[in-house]
Write an enzyme that holds these catalytic residues in place. Sequence first.
Site, PDB file in Angstrom:
ATOM      1  N   GLY A  80       0.818  -1.213   0.000  1.00  0.00           N
ATOM      2  CA  GLY A  80       0.000   0.000   0.000  1.00  0.00           C
ATOM      3  C   GLY A  80       0.847   1.256   0.000  1.00  0.00           C
ATOM      4  O   GLY A  80       1.927   1.318  -0.606  1.00  0.00           O
ATOM      5  N   SER A  81       0.385   2.274   0.723  1.00  0.00           N
ATOM      6  CA  SER A  81       0.973   3.609   0.611  1.00  0.00           C
ATOM      7  C   SER A  81       2.389   3.729   1.163  1.00  0.00           C
ATOM      8  O   SER A  81       3.090   4.702   0.857  1.00  0.00           O
ATOM      9  CB  SER A  81       0.076   4.633   1.310  1.00  0.00           C
ATOM     10  OG  SER A  81      -1.162   4.745   0.639  1.00  0.00           O
ATOM     11  N   THR A  82       2.841   2.775   1.983  1.00  0.00           N
ATOM     12  CA  THR A  82       4.234   2.837   2.433  1.00  0.00           C
ATOM     13  C   THR A  82       5.194   2.751   1.252  1.00  0.00           C
ATOM     14  O   THR A  82       6.318   3.250   1.318  1.00  0.00           O
ATOM     15  CB  THR A  82       4.527   1.694   3.426  1.00  0.00           C
ATOM     16  OG1 THR A  82       4.165   0.441   2.833  1.00  0.00           O
ATOM     17  CG2 THR A  82       3.752   1.878   4.719  1.00  0.00           C
TER      18      THR A  82
END
Length: 673
Positions: A323-325
């Site tokens: 995801g956004s990491t």
Amino acid sequence: MKPPKKSREKQPKRRLMFFFFAVCVVCVALVFRVGWVQIVRGQDFAVMAAQQQTRDSEVTARRGIIADRNGVELAISATTHTVFARPAALKSGETEEENQVLVRIAAEKLAEILERDPDEITQILNQNKTMVKVAKNVDKDKAALIRSAGLKGVSVTEDVKRYYPMGSLACHVIGSTTDDNRGLTGIERRYEARLSGNSGRWIKLSDTKGGKLSFGKEKYYSAEDGYGVQLTIDSIIQHYAEKAIAAARETTGAKRVSCLVMDPKTGDVLAMASTPGFDVNDPRTPLDPEQKAYFDTLDAEGQQDFWNEMWRNPLVTDTYEPGSTFKLLTTSIALEENLTYVNETFVCHGIYQIAGRTLHCWRYPSAHGTETLAQAVQNSCNPVMNALAQRIGKETFYKYLNDFGLMEKTGIDFPGEAGNQIQSLAAVGPVELATISYGQGIAVTPISLLTAVNSIGNGGKLMQPRLVKALLDEKGNVVEEFAPVEVRQVISAKTAEEMCRIMESVVAEGGGGKAKIPGYRVGGKTGTADKITNGGYNGEVVASFLGMAPMDDPQISVLVTVDEPSCDVVSGSVTAAPCAREIMENVLRYLDLRPEYTAEEQKALKSEYTTVPDLSGQSLSDAIGILAGKELGYKLTQADLAAAAGEDEGGNGSVEEFCVADQYPKAGETAKK
């Protein structure tokens, strides 16, 4: 009529000659037989005699210890005892009935001391073997009672058993051993050859009943004890991590919470924990009562599958969509290629077209509007990441994925490392490149993701992760040391410094506020990704937070993953960031990195009040993070949540698209912390 006298005299002579001839034949036969035995088969019979008389016993080597980086022992070899018996020596009666009586007497005495069934012991003692093992892992007191009983043909020998003083601490790292002291999982398995050592031999001559022969010499070859293994794990940091993830699992109702703590400069793993764990001294019994009850209902195959699941280290052996990491890496690539700069402005419309496909920002139908690159990372804006990826191009993007080590295994010294699941370059089109840029459509192991991001905190240098720093002798002296391994320079020091500032802004100003620690410069990135099961999304998520501190000279990095949280708000900023904050705060103080408060922080610490930030247009998860950075809480009614999910009051829908339309108190007002 009587036979002639001369004929009667010849009969004894014939008998004597016949007898003499027979004796001669027998003697000749014996001579040939002796010659056959002594000359022709002499060597074969000599070998057979030696085999019958020789008792070759193994002298067990002492298994090496496993210690943490500070020498705290996590696995040792404790002395235990094994009871042996010689059935032939027990059966010294004249009849079989007498022998069975003697066997039964010995069996009942042994059963009483060992707390076993006499019939079971009797069956063991009646085996047709020279030596039988009656019991192993017998404690010191019971062994003394057996010796004092003076049972003929029964002996007690010393043995070693693996013991773990810390119980379940670092269970997924240390692993366990089999009943015969062989490495089964974890470090115990990975370093089996070094830990086990080399067994010795005790060779002696004895009769069929085990008695010592008057001739022949004994030979004793000493065992070579195994080397000890010194880990990079710090037992104190490991304790902090396990305590925090246990609390996070309780709070979020997650299926599993895992945590990885590393040193970005060396690649050392300081803590590696996952809950639920297991007691390494009894690795086949689940700690959780509910899991134990379920385990007891399984058949043999089901129990083996359960053990494999319980023992597996998900931080190394499992993959997940980051995801956004992952946006930290996309931004790093664009900066390194000079395709953007920190203050460049972008416009998010909430919706965008890629190769005929319509993609949305997570905030759609709202939009982020005009934002700088740093703000785009703070806002976790998908359209901006896509714009960067299209500038980079898939060939260059994949080159950097390889440089960050994501196209291969990290090589961490741990068994069963999984490979990352990344599409081949040929299969990637504009849409696939867009989704990869914000961490979807790919799956990575936690260890590979944190290792890659660690390069940002290490001046752009990628380090190979490691769990073992040295091998030790029996006195604790280092016999072999493993130095940190620098893999390559991935990005420049300048890009790394810019990324550190962006990561810090995510915590200071963005949705990572729940990871903020007064007095320390903390950076990080939240992530919430849909979970894949059996090739498709199942509606569950893996929430995560990747943090680093202090950002002016990073000493620690942390990755917390929350698998299938069941609370109202499942985003990483709400479920994972607080757990990471607790770990980082404890570790920073443990490492004696003293807080340096800004003037604003000092003022805030002395004051019970703070200024309410403007939350208009923020997502619920980001709003919660921003409030946490101001030491403010929040309150939502169930009706609010149901409306956000598009359900009636009492519904349990996702609230990921919830955006704040209004707030009370208003922005700029003063509120009590």
